[in-house]
Design a protein around this motif. Structure first.
Motif, PDB file in Angstrom:
ATOM      1  N   MET A   1      34.843 -12.512   9.628  1.00  0.00           N
ATOM      2  CA  MET A   1      34.645 -11.092   9.708  1.00  0.00           C
ATOM      3  C   MET A   1      33.866 -10.641   8.483  1.00  0.00           C
ATOM      4  O   MET A   1      34.181 -10.992   7.369  1.00  0.00           O
ATOM      5  N   LYS A   2      32.841  -9.870   8.697  1.00  0.00           N
ATOM      6  CA  LYS A   2      31.999  -9.420   7.602  1.00  0.00           C
ATOM      7  C   LYS A   2      31.877  -7.913   7.704  1.00  0.00           C
ATOM      8  O   LYS A   2      31.384  -7.388   8.703  1.00  0.00           O
ATOM      9  N   GLY A   3      32.340  -7.219   6.689  1.00  0.00           N
ATOM     10  CA  GLY A   3      32.229  -5.770   6.696  1.00  0.00           C
ATOM     11  C   GLY A   3      33.025  -5.139   7.826  1.00  0.00           C
ATOM     12  O   GLY A   3      32.627  -4.124   8.365  1.00  0.00           O
ATOM     13  N   GLY A   4      34.136  -5.795   8.224  1.00  0.00           N
ATOM     14  CA  GLY A   4      34.965  -5.227   9.275  1.00  0.00           C
ATOM     15  C   GLY A   4      34.450  -5.532  10.680  1.00  0.00           C
ATOM     16  O   GLY A   4      34.983  -5.026  11.645  1.00  0.00           O
ATOM     17  N   ARG A   5      33.433  -6.333  10.806  1.00  0.00           N
ATOM     18  CA  ARG A   5      32.878  -6.656  12.112  1.00  0.00           C
ATOM     19  C   ARG A   5      32.801  -8.165  12.291  1.00  0.00           C
ATOM     20  O   ARG A   5      32.570  -8.903  11.343  1.00  0.00           O
ATOM     21  N   TYR A   6      32.963  -8.593  13.532  1.00  0.00           N
ATOM     22  CA  TYR A   6      32.799 -10.001  13.847  1.00  0.00           C
ATOM     23  C   TYR A   6      31.310 -10.314  13.952  1.00  0.00           C
ATOM     24  O   TYR A   6      30.547  -9.549  14.515  1.00  0.00           O
ATOM     25  N   ASN A   7      30.926 -11.431  13.412  1.00  0.00           N
ATOM     26  CA  ASN A   7      29.545 -11.861  13.525  1.00  0.00           C
ATOM     27  C   ASN A   7      29.477 -12.863  14.681  1.00  0.00           C
ATOM     28  O   ASN A   7      29.503 -14.070  14.484  1.00  0.00           O
ATOM     29  N   THR A   8      29.412 -12.333  15.887  1.00  0.00           N
ATOM     30  CA  THR A   8      29.451 -13.188  17.076  1.00  0.00           C
ATOM     31  C   THR A   8      28.191 -14.036  17.198  1.00  0.00           C
ATOM     32  O   THR A   8      28.246 -15.120  17.777  1.00  0.00           O
ATOM     33  N   HIS A   9      27.093 -13.570  16.655  1.00  0.00           N
ATOM     34  CA  HIS A   9      25.857 -14.355  16.726  1.00  0.00           C
ATOM     35  C   HIS A   9      26.046 -15.689  15.993  1.00  0.00           C
ATOM     36  O   HIS A   9      25.698 -16.751  16.520  1.00  0.00           O
ATOM     37  N   LEU A 116      32.588  -6.671  22.351  1.00  0.00           N
ATOM     38  CA  LEU A 116      32.405  -5.971  21.079  1.00  0.00           C
ATOM     39  C   LEU A 116      31.212  -5.025  21.151  1.00  0.00           C
ATOM     40  O   LEU A 116      31.274  -3.889  20.649  1.00  0.00           O
ATOM     41  N   ALA A 117      30.125  -5.463  21.778  1.00  0.00           N
ATOM     42  CA  ALA A 117      28.952  -4.602  21.915  1.00  0.00           C
ATOM     43  C   ALA A 117      29.288  -3.372  22.746  1.00  0.00           C
ATOM     44  O   ALA A 117      28.902  -2.245  22.400  1.00  0.00           O
ATOM     45  N   GLU A 118      30.020  -3.561  23.818  1.00  0.00           N
ATOM     46  CA  GLU A 118      30.422  -2.421  24.664  1.00  0.00           C
ATOM     47  C   GLU A 118      31.343  -1.474  23.902  1.00  0.00           C
ATOM     48  O   GLU A 118      31.187  -0.250  23.978  1.00  0.00           O
ATOM     49  N   THR A 119      32.274  -2.034  23.148  1.00  0.00           N
ATOM     50  CA  THR A 119      33.184  -1.205  22.341  1.00  0.00           C
ATOM     51  C   THR A 119      32.395  -0.395  21.323  1.00  0.00           C
ATOM     52  O   THR A 119      32.654   0.798  21.130  1.00  0.00           O
ATOM     53  N   ARG A 120      31.423  -1.031  20.697  1.00  0.00           N
ATOM     54  CA  ARG A 120      30.589  -0.315  19.716  1.00  0.00           C
ATOM     55  C   ARG A 120      29.786   0.796  20.384  1.00  0.00           C
ATOM     56  O   ARG A 120      29.648   1.893  19.827  1.00  0.00           O
ATOM     57  N   ARG A 121      29.250   0.529  21.584  1.00  0.00           N
ATOM     58  CA  ARG A 121      28.502   1.569  22.305  1.00  0.00           C
ATOM     59  C   ARG A 121      29.404   2.746  22.646  1.00  0.00           C
ATOM     60  O   ARG A 121      29.022   3.907  22.472  1.00  0.00           O
ATOM     61  N   VAL A 122      30.595   2.444  23.115  1.00  0.00           N
ATOM     62  CA  VAL A 122      31.547   3.512  23.464  1.00  0.00           C
ATOM     63  C   VAL A 122      31.926   4.307  22.224  1.00  0.00           C
ATOM     64  O   VAL A 122      31.967   5.552  22.260  1.00  0.00           O
TER      65      VAL A 122
END
Length: 143
Positions: A1-9, A116-122
């Motif tokens: 986790m980096k900066g509170g976000r998962y780096n899925t890439h 995660l991308a969908e959650t971020r969009r929402v």
């Protein structure tokens, strides 16, 4: 986790690298399996070509004795190759299981990335709606 976000890439890159590595190993082990199977077939062919021809002269007995020794040697080689083939097949089975596991991991990471991308969009849409709502409320409150 980096900066509170998962780096899925990066997670996906690691999982795909593992998958490719296992796939490469599986290709090598399949080539070894093929080589061993061909060698077993070669020995089977040689064993089939040997014929016992009983004779009465000492020369014929010597020939038969040499043939028996040769057959024994080939049989010993075949046993060793059969054992090697069993080990190769066990390794291949293990690699197939690992390959399947890596594929499942890859699918899981892709699904995680999508969610995660969908959650971020929402969340972004919700923040924008809140900002607009607050601006409208503030605008109408001033009138």
């Amino acid at each position: 986790m980096k900066g509170g976000r998962y780096n899925t890439h990066n997670m996906l890159r690691v999982v795909e690298a593992q998958y490719n590595s296992i796939q490469s190993e599986l290709k090598k082990i399949s080539q070894i399996e093929q080589r061993v199977r061909i060698e077993i077939l070669r020995i089977d062919s040689q064993l089939g070509d040997l014929l016992y021809l009983p004779g009465t002269t000492s020369i014929e007995y010597k020939f038969i004795g040499a043939e028996v020794l040769w057959r024994s040697r080939l049989s010993k080689q075949k046993r060793a190759l059969t054992l090697e083939l069993a080990k190769v097949l066990a390794k291949k089975t293990d690699l197939i299981l690992k390959l399947n596991h890596a594929h499942v991991k890859s699918d899981a990471v892709k699904l995680l990335a999508e969610r995660l991308a969908e959650t971020r969009r929402v969340q972004k849409r919700k923040r924008l709606e809140d900002v607009v709502s607050n601006q409208l409320a503030h605008h109408f409150a001033l009138r």
